[in-house]
Each structure stands twice: as structure tokens, then as C-alpha cells.
Design a protein around this motif. Sequence first.
Motif, short mmCIF file in Angstrom:
data_model
loop_
_atom_site.label_atom_id
_atom_site.label_comp_id
_atom_site.label_asym_id
_atom_site.label_seq_id
_atom_site.Cartn_x
_atom_site.Cartn_y
_atom_site.Cartn_z
N ASP A 1 3.51 -1.44 -1.57
CA ASP A 1 3.25 -0.18 -0.79
C ASP A 1 3.12 0.90 -1.73
O ASP A 1 3.71 1.15 -2.75
CB ASP A 1 4.33 0.12 0.24
N ASP B 1 -1.16 -8.77 -4.00
CA ASP B 1 -0.47 -7.76 -3.26
C ASP B 1 -0.23 -6.73 -4.11
O ASP B 1 0.39 -6.79 -5.16
CB ASP B 1 0.54 -8.36 -2.49
N ASN C 1 -4.80 -10.87 9.78
CA ASN C 1 -3.64 -10.48 10.63
C ASN C 1 -4.37 -10.15 12.17
O ASN C 1 -5.39 -9.35 12.10
CB ASN C 1 -3.13 -9.35 10.03
N ASN D 1 10.55 -2.59 -1.44
CA ASN D 1 9.25 -2.30 -1.06
C ASN D 1 8.87 -0.90 -1.41
O ASN D 1 7.72 -0.40 -0.89
CB ASN D 1 9.08 -2.57 0.52
N TYR E 1 8.49 3.02 5.73
CA TYR E 1 9.27 1.88 6.26
C TYR E 1 10.88 1.98 5.83
O TYR E 1 11.09 2.49 4.53
CB TYR E 1 8.84 0.68 5.84
N SER F 1 -0.53 -6.37 2.26
CA SER F 1 0.08 -6.64 3.39
C SER F 1 1.45 -6.88 3.61
O SER F 1 2.28 -6.64 4.22
CB SER F 1 -0.70 -7.91 4.31
N ALA F 2 2.03 -7.46 2.34
CA ALA F 2 3.40 -7.88 2.18
C ALA F 2 4.42 -6.70 2.10
O ALA F 2 5.43 -7.15 2.17
CB ALA F 2 3.38 -8.98 1.09
N HIS F 3 3.66 -5.65 1.81
CA HIS F 3 4.55 -4.39 1.56
C HIS F 3 5.37 -4.60 0.04
O HIS F 3 6.19 -3.60 -0.24
CB HIS F 3 5.84 -4.19 2.64
N ASP G 1 4.63 5.17 1.84
CA ASP G 1 5.06 4.23 3.43
C ASP G 1 6.31 4.85 3.82
O ASP G 1 6.97 5.71 3.10
CB ASP G 1 5.05 2.91 3.06
N ASN H 1 4.67 -10.08 6.20
CA ASN H 1 5.34 -9.08 5.32
C ASN H 1 6.49 -9.64 4.53
O ASN H 1 6.83 -10.68 4.89
CB ASN H 1 5.94 -8.24 6.39
#
Length: 282
Positions: free
Chosen positions: A198, A195, A96, A211, A203, A177-179, A201, A149
Motif C-alpha cells: 500500500d 506486490d 480478482n 500494511n 485500512y 493486491s495483498a496490501h 490507504d 489480501n
Amino acid sequence: MSTRGEPWRRTARAFHFRADPDWAVPALERAGVDCCALANNHVLDFETEALADTLAALDSAGIANSGAGPDRSAALDPAVVPVGPLTVAVVSLTDNTVEYAATADRPGTAYVDIDVEDPATRATVRECLHRARAHDPDLLVASLHWGPNMTVAPPGRFRRFARWLVDAGVDVVHGHSAHVFHGVEVYRGRPVLYDTGDFVDDYAVDGRLRNDRSFLFDLTVTEEGRPTRLRLEPTEISDCAVHRAPPDVAAWSRERLRERSAPFGTTFERDGDALVLDVDEG
């Protein structure tokens, strides 16, 4: 972790994240964090001053770290952590934000293209793993901040890269990384977590991908450092904190993980709200 620095403006950035080390470091200590993977797309959000403060804060607290540094060489160095009688080495890499990549004379991240056919990638990763093996670790972990993401499955090149890492001696592939959590694969008796989603987080929550839901990934290893069992405890984020998932959420996450792991031939046993996977080879 810094109160210094200016927001990165050299290229377009939608978000700029930082935390005051006076409360962030104690939070990490209270959570029992022994190691931080710093190769990601935010570690230079407040420029090199804030990165320097982050490294200093972690070093002062005795929290091992890998994946970023004052130059490329430092960014490629492993974190080495004692876990009981074992020595664990962690290397941290990212694909990234190429503008955050460290160079011989510029601070930044341990950046690589996720492409096993790329000679530059192979050389960088081999150098990174060689440095880790110099510490004679019982367990070698590759922590990868890779991909975009809000996806639910890794591309084929990630799977090829993960298998190449295991062939090169990595014991655990830890992706993020993808959440959103992806499926789990076992390759040659080694767990590949494409992955982990989260854990904590703030978000906005995607109502379809959720997520805010994931797992605590608890890995058991032998006295020699060989992975034997992976236990996944369902979790849910609420009020910027992680909690054990309630029964309905736990059921949703178990179903999604089974679906996403099936293409890798991975099946789980149920233990209460958790899923359990024996990763012994053969």
C-alpha cells in the motif's frame, strides 16, 4: 470516481468504495499521476454508472488508463504515456472478482485467471500485449491486481506467470493486491515486483504484517527504455497520507524486503535509508 450509482448488490460485497471526482481528480493531478491501472476488485463497487464516470473523469483530465472499460475490448486496450522521450505502454489485468469481468456487451475489468497453462488466459494476455506493442513502446509494463489480501509471498503460479510475461516482451511486472509488499525478482534483466503493498490507504493496520509500510519504487531506464536500476525509498502511511518512513520503520522494511526477496536470489545495496538494485542482465 463518481457521485452516482448504487452499491453493487448482485453478489456479496464487504466494502463499496468511491470518491468525488471534484476532489479526487485534482489530487491525482497534484500528485503527478500520468496513468491509472483500473483492473481491480473495486472499480464496479457502485455499478456501471460510476465506472463510466471514472473513465470520463480520467479522460477529461488527460490521465491515461487501462484495465476497465465499457466492454471487454476497451478493457484490454493499453494506456500509452509519454515519459520524457520515451513511450510507455501499460496493460492492466486482474484475477480478482470475476463478476466484475467485462464481456463483449457488459462494462467491467480485464479479467484473467493467473494460469499460464490455461489457453484462454494465454489468448487474452497475448491479445492485450499485441495491442500494446502496436504502439511501438520503449517500455512495456504489466500491472497486475492479483491474489488475496494480507500475504507476504507470491504462489508459484504467479512466479511462472510473471516469467511468461517477460518472455512475451514485458519489461516491468507491477503487482499489487495483498496490501503487503512482497519480494522482488529480476528475470532476464527485468524487474518483477510481485506486490508493491500500500502507498496511500485508510485500512486498519495489521500489527504483524504492517500494511502501512512499503516503498516508493523508483525505476531508472536507459534512453532506449531498458530498465537499469530500481531504488526503493521506505514509506509509511499516517492519517491517510504517505510519508517518508522514520529510521526505525525504514530499517524494519529493509529487513523484511531482503528476507522476502532472498528466495528469488535478489540482493540489494544500501544507500541511506533506501535499497538499490541493479537490474541489468548478466
